[in-house]
Design an enzyme around this catalytic site. Sequence first.
Site, short mmCIF file in Angstrom:
data_model
loop_
_atom_site.label_atom_id
_atom_site.label_comp_id
_atom_site.label_asym_id
_atom_site.label_seq_id
_atom_site.Cartn_x
_atom_site.Cartn_y
_atom_site.Cartn_z
N PHE A 2 1.55 -6.80 -7.50
CA PHE A 2 2.12 -6.18 -8.75
C PHE A 2 2.08 -7.05 -10.02
CE2 PHE A 2 4.84 -3.94 -5.30
CZ PHE A 2 4.36 -3.02 -5.65
N ARG A 10 -4.51 -10.10 0.74
CA ARG A 10 -3.59 -9.60 1.66
C ARG A 10 -4.10 -8.48 2.38
NH1 ARG A 10 1.31 -7.47 -1.73
NH2 ARG A 10 -0.37 -7.01 -3.08
#
Length: 557
Positions: free
Chosen positions: A302, A95
């Site tokens: 996460f 990302r």
Amino acid sequence: MAYLSDIEIAQATEMKPITEIAKVAGVDEKYMEQYGKYKAKVDYALLNESERKNGKLILVTAITPTPAGEGKTTTTIGLSDGLRRIGKNVVVALREPSLGPVFGVKGGAAGGGYAQVVPMEDINLHFTGDFHAIGAANNLLAAMLDNHIYQGNKLGIDPRRITWKRCVDMNDRQLRFVVDGVGGRVNGTPREDGFDITVASEIMAVFCLANSIDDLKARLSRIVVAYTYDEKPVTAGDLNAVGAMAALLKDALKPNLVQTLEGTPAFVHGGPFANIAHGCNSVIATKMAMKLGDYAVTEAGFGADLGAEKFLDIKCRYAGLNPDAVVMVATVRALKMHGGMPKTELGSENLSALEAGIPNLLRHVSNIKNVYKLPCVVAVNRFPTDTDAEINLVIEKCKALGVNVVLSTVWADGGKGGMALAEEVVRLCEEKNDFSFSYELDATIEKKIEAIVTRVYGGDGVIFAPAAKKEIDRLTALGFDKMPVCMAKTQYSFSDDMTKLGAPTGFTVTVRQVKVSAGAGFIVALTGDIMTMPGLPKVPAAEKIDVDSNGKISGLF
């Protein structure tokens, strides 16, 4: 011993021209659009025109995050370099960082130590302008929506039922709730409004889930921005905004090619938050990595209860992807925090705290193996303070689940420290798997949320607030109930209470609000105090960032 900072390590590395990296990746120059010497965009036409067989797909995920750190991105990059060191053709897909966290709490998304993607300053700052394009498309839609109301409101939009917000890629709590359109009739229609951070915008989610420019336009057209006085949804398509939005996004949709410190090709593209949106890089970048590499390594944001769950239940479902192996990243330090040990004492051996925290790791591993039915390896980022007794305890507990543990030292040693992990991943990729989702799409919205809470989080069930229940009924009546669910939940616990560390049991999750992201193609269930616009901390990282007269940046991690 004094360690170099991440930026010092990156700046001391001599990068290869991006044209050389493209040759390593097998990208013909006709698909390349260079952004300077070390960055390039790759035309998505390559996906349709290449006849090369897709490579293996490896997902890197992690235990529930703690302030002690896990090093998921660092492991993803180090594993890729490790695979290359053992002779494999590999491409990594990551990302892009948001400027909000870069200037807020210290931490980017370019890895760390000797496992980084470069040029790290560019990647962590403006990069190739993708996020600016996404913000512009988002705000164009907002402007066209308000202009439609001002110019006579032919669609009958109820200004009290506008769901679309403007966005900015910055942590700015002042913009969470605003009143705009004030100052008289010529300045618009006064109403309550607010801003999201760009990475929480539905445009970002649409951008990252689109398979092509045509799919992007179809998804944009379905975005619900408001409701009429008679409760009918109003879409971006209804406002005739899609063509202009797609024009703003057409270049951004091309994945960005950069390199690791060791010259491994890397796509860095898209960046939705994982505690709000689905937390994965773009589908196009992942597919391009698979098309170019025999092994494609990617990550999800996460802990595995958020990023991996959404990668598997949303991204893989829409993109038709079937992962070949999963890497679960953990640190002894973080597991001791899950066992109740204060951050200040993590440097000392404490087997009882570690044993109390290990169930967090085991639940994540069990989910990958038993819910999603995928082969898994645990990668332990070893710190100098970790003792052999602590490492052996982690190995012993994971063996009981039939999962191997591999020590990783990629932060200090780069790809060399990821070679053992690479060997295990190659072995796992040859195993057959029976990849399954955690729920079926034809279940009700409530049942899908309950499946995630009970099967993935380990909770007892779900409490739906009256407003959420009412919205579920309305969305079901509108035909939005067959979409996947995207949970907006704290990243710090399996539950919706960030203070419940480890592997809590006996809890319920309260869904306070539900909304549709029809363009992205999922229902968002909001729990706890999740916000779509973060704020800056007391001492923002921005205070330490500087640039000298030669243009050299300092203080960026």
